[in-house]
Scaffold this motif. Sequence first.
Motif, mmCIF file in Angstrom:
data_model
loop_
_atom_site.group_PDB
_atom_site.id
_atom_site.type_symbol
_atom_site.label_atom_id
_atom_site.label_comp_id
_atom_site.label_asym_id
_atom_site.label_seq_id
_atom_site.Cartn_x
_atom_site.Cartn_y
_atom_site.Cartn_z
ATOM 1 N N SER A 298 0.818 -1.219 0.000
ATOM 2 C CA SER A 298 0.000 0.000 0.000
ATOM 3 C C SER A 298 0.856 1.275 0.000
ATOM 4 N N GLN A 299 1.936 1.303 0.792
ATOM 5 C CA GLN A 299 2.769 2.509 0.832
ATOM 6 C C GLN A 299 3.543 2.692 -0.480
ATOM 7 N N SER A 300 3.875 1.586 -1.142
ATOM 8 C CA SER A 300 4.546 1.684 -2.439
ATOM 9 C C SER A 300 3.593 2.263 -3.477
ATOM 10 N N SER A 301 2.326 1.825 -3.442
ATOM 11 C CA SER A 301 1.321 2.379 -4.353
ATOM 12 C C SER A 301 1.104 3.861 -4.081
ATOM 13 N N GLN A 302 1.090 4.236 -2.809
ATOM 14 C CA GLN A 302 0.926 5.643 -2.464
ATOM 15 C C GLN A 302 2.053 6.487 -3.048
ATOM 16 N N THR B 25 9.188 1.878 -4.588
ATOM 17 C CA THR B 25 9.653 2.404 -3.303
ATOM 18 C C THR B 25 8.922 1.720 -2.150
ATOM 19 N N TRP B 26 9.678 1.247 -1.176
ATOM 20 C CA TRP B 26 9.099 0.700 0.051
ATOM 21 C C TRP B 26 9.407 1.648 1.205
ATOM 22 N N LYS B 27 8.351 2.119 1.878
ATOM 23 C CA LYS B 27 8.540 2.936 3.076
ATOM 24 C C LYS B 27 8.667 2.011 4.281
ATOM 25 N N GLN B 28 8.745 2.584 5.481
ATOM 26 C CA GLN B 28 9.142 1.801 6.655
ATOM 27 C C GLN B 28 8.224 0.621 6.979
ATOM 28 N N ASN B 29 6.928 0.731 6.695
ATOM 29 C CA ASN B 29 6.030 -0.389 6.980
ATOM 30 C C ASN B 29 6.116 -1.504 5.941
#
Length: 442
Positions: free
Chosen positions: A71-75, A126-130
Amino acid sequence: MLEVHRTHQAKICNHSQVAESLDRHGWSASKLWNVANYHARNVWDETGEIPDHEDLKRELKDHTKYNGLHSQSSQRVLEELAESFHSWYQKRKSDDRANPPGYRKRNYYDQDGNRVHEEHPRSTVTWKQNGFKHDKKHNKIRLSKGANHKEHPKAWEYMLVEYETRPDATVENVQQVRAVYNRAKGQWELHIVCKDEIETPDAPGDETAGIDLGICNFAAVAYSTEEADLYPGNRLKQDGYYFPKEIAKCDDSGGKRATRLHTKWSERRTHFFHSLAKHIVERCVEKQVGRINVGDLEGVREDGDGEAKNWGRHGNLDLHGWAFDRFTSILTYKAKVEGIEVNEVDERDTSKTCCVCGKTDENQRVERGLYVCEEHDDAFNADVNGAENIRLEINSDDESNSESSGQLSGDRCTGWLAQPSVYLYDLSCGFQPQTEVVDCRS
């Protein structure tokens, strides 16, 4: 303490094991970009407004393509698209040839020039911390898969990537991981963003400097020690004309050659910005500068009525091809590491006002590089004059600023305003004094 972010480029050691999964995620990022792009264009056609990243997230969070990534990568994909549309919207005010962000696809043609099929390229993910877990002891990172790519054993719901960085790199406090496909090498690599805290040193001194950013001279720097430096943007301008022409010659705007040209152009521009910021900061440390004032270019694209300025065909290309904000961000970061404060100040009328006597007259700038003050019959470099006015903060509302009110007098020396030091850019060694650079195009 100063918080800084460092990006470490890493080789993927188990590339053969994770390449297929990374390919699928790279293609999913391109597909999501295209779906969101189509939606944003429709909104623009119907309303004349551009949806921001929050609008895109609300609209597409239930779309099947959204689930192709964590989900954070899609964001992050949607945030990048919104940023691109915003940049296009600003540029189109003065350049009606500007095109909105394109779709991510690569076309293939047969010998007769007929398109046989198209393919989504591998976009950066991109992968964020979660979305990841870092095992710094064993140099491994676990990257979450998108829901569409998960299979049933839980061990298959993530990609375990083994990486290798330079021996001197310290990879800890990881904030973000990016998988970037290197088309020249035909393989993926990781860009690992780490947060670091360093102790901020004391300022080198109490002197001040002012920086005027422009087109012919990318930067003019005036120091309170009555010295000045000029940094022509010749190399940047030449690239700005050369690369778009070469890209336009490509049969496929998303093909290998066009992609290589875009990448090379971006890398050269980034290197220019970093080299320039580094050189200016080094000069400021030498001159014991504790504060740098940079002209705020927020209104540089608009005239007094809020309409887009017409700088001429080449002027518009120069102006909008340069990322002034990006350079200021790089300068601010490098200056903070040395304990130097950077302020953006109003540059209104700085090119029209004499920094010696304070007289304001737009006719006194008789040519692009020449400023002549009729009050005391002096002539000096126009960009240095603007930089000195920015240093003095002539538009400051702070009456306690003694420098901005006390130094505007006819008693000041003007020789240094007419003869600044000139530094030219060389790809191999950065900025050097003009006398030491044989070919400024190198």
